[in-house]
Every structure is written in C-alpha cells, then in structure tokens.
Design a protein around this motif. Structure first.
Motif, PDB file in Angstrom:
ATOM      1  N   ASP A 163       7.177  -5.522   2.025  1.00  2.98           N
ATOM      2  CA  ASP A 163       8.108  -6.594   2.387  1.00  2.98           C
ATOM      3  C   ASP A 163       8.606  -7.520   1.097  1.00  2.98           C
ATOM      4  O   ASP A 163       8.487  -6.893   0.070  1.00  2.98           O
ATOM      5  CB  ASP A 163       7.028  -7.565   3.341  1.00  2.98           C
ATOM      6  N   GLY A 164       9.154  -8.554   1.498  1.00  2.00           N
ATOM      7  CA  GLY A 164       9.701  -9.417   0.591  1.00  2.00           C
ATOM      8  C   GLY A 164       8.725 -10.131  -0.627  1.00  2.00           C
ATOM      9  O   GLY A 164       9.174 -10.300  -1.700  1.00  2.00           O
ATOM     10  N   ASN A 165       7.266  -9.728  -0.446  1.00  2.00           N
ATOM     11  CA  ASN A 165       6.326 -10.064  -1.273  1.00  2.00           C
ATOM     12  C   ASN A 165       5.966  -8.970  -2.305  1.00  2.00           C
ATOM     13  O   ASN A 165       4.965  -9.013  -2.973  1.00  2.00           O
ATOM     14  CB  ASN A 165       5.013 -10.721  -0.636  1.00  2.00           C
ATOM     15  N   GLY A 166       6.394  -7.844  -1.997  1.00  2.00           N
ATOM     16  CA  GLY A 166       6.168  -6.524  -2.856  1.00  2.00           C
ATOM     17  C   GLY A 166       5.636  -5.479  -1.803  1.00  2.00           C
ATOM     18  O   GLY A 166       5.759  -5.402  -0.828  1.00  2.00           O
ATOM     19  N   ILE A 167       5.110  -4.661  -2.476  1.00  2.00           N
ATOM     20  CA  ILE A 167       4.420  -3.274  -1.997  1.00  2.00           C
ATOM     21  C   ILE A 167       2.886  -3.424  -2.302  1.00  2.00           C
ATOM     22  O   ILE A 167       2.516  -3.658  -3.397  1.00  2.00           O
ATOM     23  CB  ILE A 167       4.931  -1.995  -2.627  1.00  2.00           C
ATOM     24  N   ARG A 168       1.954  -3.183  -0.976  1.00  2.00           N
ATOM     25  CA  ARG A 168       0.696  -3.225  -1.175  1.00  2.00           C
ATOM     26  C   ARG A 168       0.237  -1.950  -0.576  1.00  2.00           C
ATOM     27  O   ARG A 168       0.585  -1.599   0.358  1.00  2.00           O
ATOM     28  CB  ARG A 168      -0.019  -4.423  -0.359  1.00  2.00           C
ATOM     29  N   ARG A 169      -0.888  -1.388  -1.367  1.00  2.00           N
ATOM     30  CA  ARG A 169      -1.650  -0.249  -0.753  1.00  2.00           C
ATOM     31  C   ARG A 169      -2.994  -0.256  -0.526  1.00  2.00           C
ATOM     32  O   ARG A 169      -3.679  -1.258  -1.360  1.00  2.00           O
ATOM     33  CB  ARG A 169      -1.478   1.189  -1.641  1.00  2.00           C
ATOM     34  N   ARG A 170      -3.877  -0.105   0.742  1.00  2.00           N
ATOM     35  CA  ARG A 170      -5.035  -0.370   0.854  1.00  2.00           C
ATOM     36  C   ARG A 170      -5.676   0.670   1.921  1.00  2.00           C
ATOM     37  O   ARG A 170      -4.834   1.258   2.584  1.00  2.00           O
ATOM     38  CB  ARG A 170      -5.388  -1.921   1.248  1.00  2.00           C
ATOM     39  N   MET A 171      -6.929   0.954   1.643  1.00  2.00           N
ATOM     40  CA  MET A 171      -7.372   1.707   2.954  1.00  2.00           C
ATOM     41  C   MET A 171      -7.704   0.885   4.091  1.00  2.00           C
ATOM     42  O   MET A 171      -8.151  -0.301   4.027  1.00  2.00           O
ATOM     43  CB  MET A 171      -8.899   2.281   2.364  1.00  2.00           C
ATOM     44  N   TYR A 172      -7.303   1.545   5.240  1.00  2.00           N
ATOM     45  CA  TYR A 172      -7.428   0.942   6.572  1.00  2.00           C
ATOM     46  C   TYR A 172      -8.692   1.242   7.197  1.00  2.00           C
ATOM     47  O   TYR A 172      -9.179   0.599   8.218  1.00  2.00           O
ATOM     48  CB  TYR A 172      -6.352   0.796   7.470  1.00  2.00           C
TER      49      TYR A 172
END
Length: 181
Positions: A163-172
């Motif tokens: 989104d406009g705050n960047g890219i985030r990756r995480r385990m769901y």
C-alpha cells in the motif's frame, strides 16, 4: 508518485483456481453464511474467498483448506494482498522493479515467472547462488529464491501487503507450530 498503489492490466486469467467446496463454502474452512453473517449472491468459490477476506481480513487465509495463490485488491484501503497456501502447493512469484517513468517502484506478481520476464519491466539477471546450488548439488531452491535475481516466491503460508506505506511480508499461518503442539 512512489506512494501511489495502482495496477495496470494487460491480461487477466484465472488458472488452477481450486477450492474444496460444499454448498458454496470451502470444506473445513470455518466459513459459513451463518458464522460470517454474510449473504452470498452466487454459489461461486471466488465469492466465498472475497466474503471471508471482507469479514476477517488476512486472518481468513488461515481458515482455508486447500491450495491457493491469490491476490486481492482492496479498493477502499488501496491495499494489495497476496497470499500463498499453507503448504506452498500453488506458487506465487513477486519482483520489485523500477517504475517505467523512473518514479518509485512497481510490484510485479504472477503464478509463474514467465509473465514477470515478459512484462518488459524486469531486467533479467541470473541468481548465481541459486544456479550454482542447483548445478553443484542438484538441489532445487525450496526457499524464496529463484534462478532469477530479484524474483522471489512467497513462502508457504506467507502473505504480502502493498500500500502507500510500503510492502510488508509476514507469515499468516501458525500451522507448523500447531502441528508440533
């Protein structure tokens, strides 16, 4: 604008979209019209996934049984969410590249590497470490790396939000921990 999230579609194709469904609800998913308080207009699988996401957000993915690699664009939040199934059966590849106008980055994603390569936006570079491991040990990369530098796969049970705050990756998912309990 580097903080703008948007998309350009040249071709949209749904392939290998597979759900275990009974009565319009993924089997064992915990998603029901009663539990979720949602009304379904169709008996289609995709509507169930979208309704579950509308109800629980990314927590919905941990309720799904089956294989999937999916992308959901939230128009209101202006957020792209990508997710890969718990066991990584369905692949999902991503690459961050410079925007054509030179302002910011573009996130490319696909269920195969070929569309990323064919986009004209990715400058093909070999991931020498990954190729070396394959040629030397005949070990195919099972992590996030691919033979192409800058193209990664989402790990099993991983999600990516942009989104406009960047890219985030995480385990769901907590599947591994739950299996070990």
């Amino acid at each position: 604008n580097s903080s703008t999230v948007g998309y350009k579609t040249q071709r949209v194709a749904f392939r290998d979209l597979v759900y275990n469904v009974e009565n319009g609800v993924p089997v064992g998913s915990g998603v029901t019209t009663v539990d979720a308080g949602r009304t379904f207009a169709t008996a289609g699988d995709t509507e169930v996934v979208l309704q579950a996401f509308a109800q629980w957000g990314p927590d919905a993915f941990d309720r799904f049984n089956g294989m999937f690699g999916l992308a959901i664009w939230d128009r209101e939040e202006r957020r792209l969410t990508l997710a890969r199934d718990h066991f990584g059966i369905k692949p999902l590849y991503v690459a961050r590249v410079a925007a054509p106008a030179g302002e910011g980055e573009v996130l490319l994603f696909a269920s195969e590497i070929t569309p990323i390569l064919a986009s004209g936006l990715y400058a093909m570079k070999v991931n020498e470490r990954s190729v070396y491991r394959y040629l030397r040990f005949r070990a195919h990369e099972d992590g996030t790396e691919t033979f192409f530098d800058g193209i990664e796969r989402l790990a099993p049970g991983e999600l990516l939000e942009a989104d406009g705050n960047g890219i985030r990756r995480r385990m769901y998912t907590r599947l591994k921990e739950e299996l070990l309990e």
